[in-house]
Design a protein around this motif. Structure first.
Motif, short mmCIF file in Angstrom:
data_model
loop_
_atom_site.label_atom_id
_atom_site.label_comp_id
_atom_site.label_asym_id
_atom_site.label_seq_id
_atom_site.Cartn_x
_atom_site.Cartn_y
_atom_site.Cartn_z
N LEU A 1 44.28 37.16 41.75
CA LEU A 1 44.80 38.03 40.69
C LEU A 1 45.10 37.23 39.43
N ILE A 2 45.72 36.08 39.58
CA ILE A 2 46.02 35.23 38.41
C ILE A 2 44.74 34.73 37.76
N ALA A 3 43.76 34.32 38.58
CA ALA A 3 42.49 33.85 38.03
C ALA A 3 41.75 35.00 37.34
N GLY A 4 41.79 36.19 37.91
CA GLY A 4 41.14 37.34 37.29
C GLY A 4 41.77 37.71 35.96
N ILE A 5 43.09 37.71 35.91
CA ILE A 5 43.78 38.01 34.65
C ILE A 5 43.46 36.94 33.60
N GLY A 6 43.45 35.69 34.03
CA GLY A 6 43.11 34.59 33.11
C GLY A 6 41.70 34.70 32.56
N MET A 7 40.75 35.03 33.43
CA MET A 7 39.36 35.17 32.98
C MET A 7 39.20 36.40 32.07
N ALA A 8 39.90 37.49 32.38
CA ALA A 8 39.82 38.68 31.53
C ALA A 8 40.37 38.36 30.13
N GLY B 1 36.54 39.08 35.17
CA GLY B 1 37.90 39.22 35.66
C GLY B 1 38.26 40.57 36.23
N VAL B 2 37.47 41.59 35.97
CA VAL B 2 37.82 42.95 36.41
C VAL B 2 37.76 43.09 37.93
N PRO B 3 36.68 42.68 38.61
CA PRO B 3 36.69 42.82 40.08
C PRO B 3 37.79 42.00 40.74
N ALA B 4 38.09 40.85 40.16
CA ALA B 4 39.14 40.01 40.74
C ALA B 4 40.51 40.66 40.62
N ILE B 5 40.74 41.36 39.52
CA ILE B 5 42.03 42.05 39.36
C ILE B 5 42.15 43.19 40.37
N VAL B 6 41.08 43.96 40.52
CA VAL B 6 41.10 45.09 41.46
C VAL B 6 41.26 44.57 42.90
N LEU B 7 40.46 43.58 43.27
CA LEU B 7 40.54 43.04 44.63
C LEU B 7 41.86 42.31 44.87
N GLY B 8 42.39 41.65 43.85
CA GLY B 8 43.67 40.97 43.99
C GLY B 8 44.81 41.94 44.24
N ILE B 9 44.80 43.06 43.52
CA ILE B 9 45.85 44.08 43.74
C ILE B 9 45.70 44.70 45.13
N ALA B 10 44.45 45.02 45.51
CA ALA B 10 44.22 45.60 46.85
C ALA B 10 44.64 44.60 47.94
N GLY B 11 44.33 43.32 47.74
CA GLY B 11 44.73 42.30 48.72
C GLY B 11 46.23 42.14 48.80
N LEU B 12 46.91 42.21 47.66
CA LEU B 12 48.38 42.12 47.67
C LEU B 12 49.00 43.28 48.44
N VAL B 13 48.51 44.48 48.19
CA VAL B 13 49.06 45.66 48.88
C VAL B 13 48.83 45.54 50.39
N CYS B 14 47.61 45.17 50.78
CA CYS B 14 47.31 45.04 52.21
C CYS B 14 48.12 43.93 52.85
N ALA B 15 48.23 42.79 52.21
CA ALA B 15 48.95 41.65 52.79
C ALA B 15 50.44 41.94 52.91
#
Length: 148
Positions: free
Chosen positions: A114-121, A77-91
């Motif tokens: 981001l939701i899937a990453g948090i859930g998996m973490a 879940g860690v890479p998904a959280i980082v990439l999800g936050i970066a994707g949110l900021v960019c979008a």
């Protein structure tokens, strides 16, 4: 001889008349084509302003980060959280500059990742805590390090 000259004149006049009839309505009038290009003035290309429509680099980056977040959510879940936050900021930043479907897709993919990453973490933290509580964590680590 005079009869031959009259006959040649009639044949030549006939050829000239056929050629003249073929070129009356334009070059291709026998084939029912019309030449519309003669009276059209040169038109300059339309300049598109990026603020009006179109995608920008931040929207594409948000989409790529969102898709990568979805794909990496199973890696603790860690890479998904980082990439999800970066994707949110960019979008979000890209959508402020101009609206398009790519920006909205990037926003949606980033939120899902981001939701899937948090859930998996949360799941991995719970699973490790459960295994430690029952004493199975040490057994799994020892088996992984020293073999069975």
């Amino acid at each position: 001889m005079e009869g031959n000259n009259e006959m040649n004149n009639q044949q030549n006049n006939g050829q000239v008349n056929v050629q003249a009839e073929g070129q009356q309505g334009g070059q291709f009038s026998n084939n029912n084509y019309q030449d519309y290009t003669a009276n059209i003035p040169y038109q300059t290309p339309v300049e598109r302003n990026e603020k009006e429509s179109g995608t920008n680099g931040l929207q594409i980056a948000g989409l790529v980060c969102g898709i990568a977040a979805i794909l990496t959510c199973c890696c603790y879940g860690v890479p998904a959280i980082v990439l999800g936050i970066a994707g949110l900021v960019c979008a979000i930043t890209g959508n402020k500059r101009s609206r398009s479907g790519v920006g909205i897709a990037g926003l949606v993919c980033s939120i899902i990742g981001l939701i899937a990453g948090i859930g998996m973490a949360i799941y991995y933290i719970w699973a490790i805590a459960y295994l430690q509580e029952n004493g199975l964590w040490d057994q799994i680590i020892n088996d992984a390090m020293y073999g069975m």
